[in-house]
Design an enzyme around this catalytic site. Structure first.
Site, PDB file in Angstrom:
ATOM      1  CG  ASP A 154      -2.043   0.986   1.121  1.00 17.53           C
ATOM      2  OD1 ASP A 154      -2.410   1.354  -0.019  1.00 17.53           O
ATOM      3  OD2 ASP A 154      -2.552   1.426   2.159  1.00 17.53           O
ATOM      4  CG  HIS A 187      -0.697   2.049  -9.315  1.00 20.36           C
ATOM      5  ND1 HIS A 187      -0.818   1.708  -7.993  1.00 20.36           N
ATOM      6  CD2 HIS A 187      -1.817   2.772  -9.618  1.00 20.36           C
ATOM      7  CE1 HIS A 187      -1.962   2.199  -7.510  1.00 20.36           C
ATOM      8  NE2 HIS A 187      -2.573   2.856  -8.479  1.00 20.36           N
ATOM      9  NE  ARG A 199      -7.782   2.121  -5.274  1.00 21.22           N
ATOM     10  CZ  ARG A 199      -6.575   2.188  -4.770  1.00 21.22           C
ATOM     11  NH1 ARG A 199      -5.567   2.531  -5.542  1.00 21.22           N
ATOM     12  NH2 ARG A 199      -6.343   1.913  -3.508  1.00 21.22           N
ATOM     13  CG  LEU A 206       9.181 -17.013  -4.342  1.00 21.20           C
ATOM     14  CD1 LEU A 206       9.274 -16.980  -2.819  1.00 21.20           C
ATOM     15  CD2 LEU A 206       9.444 -15.617  -4.901  1.00 21.20           C
TER      16      LEU A 206
HETATM   17  C1  IPE Z   1      -5.397  -2.679  -0.083  1.00 21.23           C
HETATM   18  O1  IPE Z   1      -5.101  -1.323  -0.271  1.00 21.23           O
HETATM   19  C2  IPE Z   1      -5.373  -3.386  -1.398  1.00 21.23           C
HETATM   20  C3  IPE Z   1      -4.075  -3.525  -2.047  1.00 21.23           C
HETATM   21  C4  IPE Z   1      -2.919  -3.163  -1.564  1.00 21.23           C
HETATM   22  C5  IPE Z   1      -4.107  -4.175  -3.311  1.00 21.23           C
HETATM   23  P1  IPE Z   1      -6.233  -0.232  -0.388  1.00 21.23           P
HETATM   24  O2  IPE Z   1      -5.543   1.065  -0.569  1.00 21.23           O
HETATM   25  O3  IPE Z   1      -7.218  -0.609  -1.420  1.00 21.23           O
HETATM   26  O4  IPE Z   1      -6.940  -0.300   1.045  1.00 21.23           O
HETATM   27  P2  IPE Z   1      -7.874   0.740   1.783  1.00 21.23           P
HETATM   28  O5  IPE Z   1      -8.946   1.134   0.814  1.00 21.23           O
HETATM   29  O6  IPE Z   1      -7.026   1.912   2.159  1.00 21.23           O
HETATM   30  O7  IPE Z   1      -8.383   0.014   2.982  1.00 21.23           O
HETATM   31  C1  IPE Z   2      -1.728   0.212  -3.309  1.00 24.82           C
HETATM   32  O1  IPE Z   2      -1.460   1.565  -3.357  1.00 24.82           O
HETATM   33  C2  IPE Z   2      -1.941  -0.386  -4.675  1.00 24.82           C
HETATM   34  C3  IPE Z   2      -3.339  -0.749  -4.970  1.00 24.82           C
HETATM   35  C4  IPE Z   2      -4.322  -0.743  -4.105  1.00 24.82           C
HETATM   36  C5  IPE Z   2      -3.620  -1.162  -6.327  1.00 24.82           C
HETATM   37  P1  IPE Z   2      -2.611   2.629  -3.333  1.00 24.82           P
HETATM   38  O2  IPE Z   2      -3.000   2.948  -4.732  1.00 24.82           O
HETATM   39  O3  IPE Z   2      -3.729   2.202  -2.464  1.00 24.82           O
HETATM   40  O4  IPE Z   2      -1.877   3.877  -2.701  1.00 24.82           O
HETATM   41  P2  IPE Z   2      -2.476   4.903  -1.656  1.00 24.82           P
HETATM   42  O5  IPE Z   2      -2.892   4.122  -0.456  1.00 24.82           O
HETATM   43  O6  IPE Z   2      -3.618   5.587  -2.327  1.00 24.82           O
HETATM   44  O7  IPE Z   2      -1.335   5.819  -1.384  1.00 24.82           O
HETATM   45 MG    MG Z   3      -4.138   2.471  -0.464  1.00 24.62          MG
END
Ligand code: IPE
Ligand code: IPE
Ligand code: MG
Length: 239
Positions: free
Chosen positions: A20, A37, A71, A131
């Protein structure tokens, strides 16, 4: 000069990571979220290499949750394209490194082209004994439990045991995560491996995922090494 080999505890076979913080990482740099990403993808590759080199058996990476479809369309499309290109570009190298790739999640939610790319990459690497790299995509812990329950129900069994249910989860036969890491500063599960993390050790890092390098991972491993896992027993029983 001999290099000091990082310490990997014997009881650490499976690491699961909620990657995250990509969006915030990019925004901090005045870039679009999707650039985060892209940078995050590079980190995922580095983590897989590190785990492979250190002899970790299983690495499970949360790449896209069943809720991430909510999203903005532009971001979802970018993520799907990134997933497809990465599968195409990385599978040969993964195969060379003896990595077995497995996508866990509801694959039917992806378009046909992506489903085919997944099948191809999994097929290419299916006999590898290095792995096991599990990518959780269109994955939700609740979905996983519900689909497992459906399978058991279809078999006509009424007495549903924990063993029967866990055999039908997408991770069936794979040891449960010993260590679950979440980067990006949040301390929540966000519908990741709900069943499988019942006894995982949790580790939260403030580092945003694109900044989480192998030193940060080793820090988490060192922290894990100091913990006593009791599984309901007392410390005295384990001495
Ligand atoms: C969790 O992250 C999902 C992934 C890392 C793929 P999110 O960014 O979607 O989680 P929330 O919405 O902050 O809980
Ligand atoms: C995690 O990073 C990746 C996915 C959930 C695909 P985020 O896109 O949730 O990044 P933040 O949390 O908005 O910074
Ligand atoms: Mg996130």
């Amino acid at each position: 000069m001999s290099e000091i080999k990082p310490y990997i505890p014997e009881n650490l076979q499976h690491i699961a990571i909620i990657m995250d913080g990509n969006g915030r990482w990019a925004q901090k740099r005045g870039k679009k979220r999707v650039m985060g990403h892209k940078a995050g993808m590079e980190r995922a590759r580095e983590m897989a290499e590190y785990c492979g080199e250190q002899g970790i058996k299983i690495l499970t990476l949360f790449a896209f949750s069943s809720e991430n479809w909510k999203r903005p369309q532009e971001e979802v499309t970018f993520l799907m394209d990134l997933f497809a290109t990465s599968l195409k570009n990385e599978s040969k190298k993964l195969h060379k490194n003896k990595v077995k790739l497995s996508i866990i999640g509801d694959k039917f939610g992806f378009d046909r082209r992506l489903q085919k790319a997944i099948d191809k990459a999994e097929d290419l690497t299916k006999d590898n004994d290095g792995l096991l790299l599990q990518i959780a995509a269109n994955y939700g812990g609740r979905w996983d439990i519900a689909q497992a329950a459906t399978k058991v129900a279809k078999s006509g069994i009424i007495e549903i045991t924990e063993e029967l249910l866990s055999e039908e989860l997408v991770t069936a036969e794979i040891v449960e995560p010993d260590l679950m890491i979440r980067t990006g500063g949040e301390q929540r599960i966000s519908n990741f491996l709900l069943w499988q993390t019942a006894y995982s050790e949790l580790y939260f890092s403030d580092a945003l995922w694109p900044d989480f390098n192998s030193d940060e991972l080793q820090k988490a491993i060192d922290d894990f090494a100091k913990r006593q896992r009791r599984f309901g027993q007392t410390s005295e029983q384990l001495d």
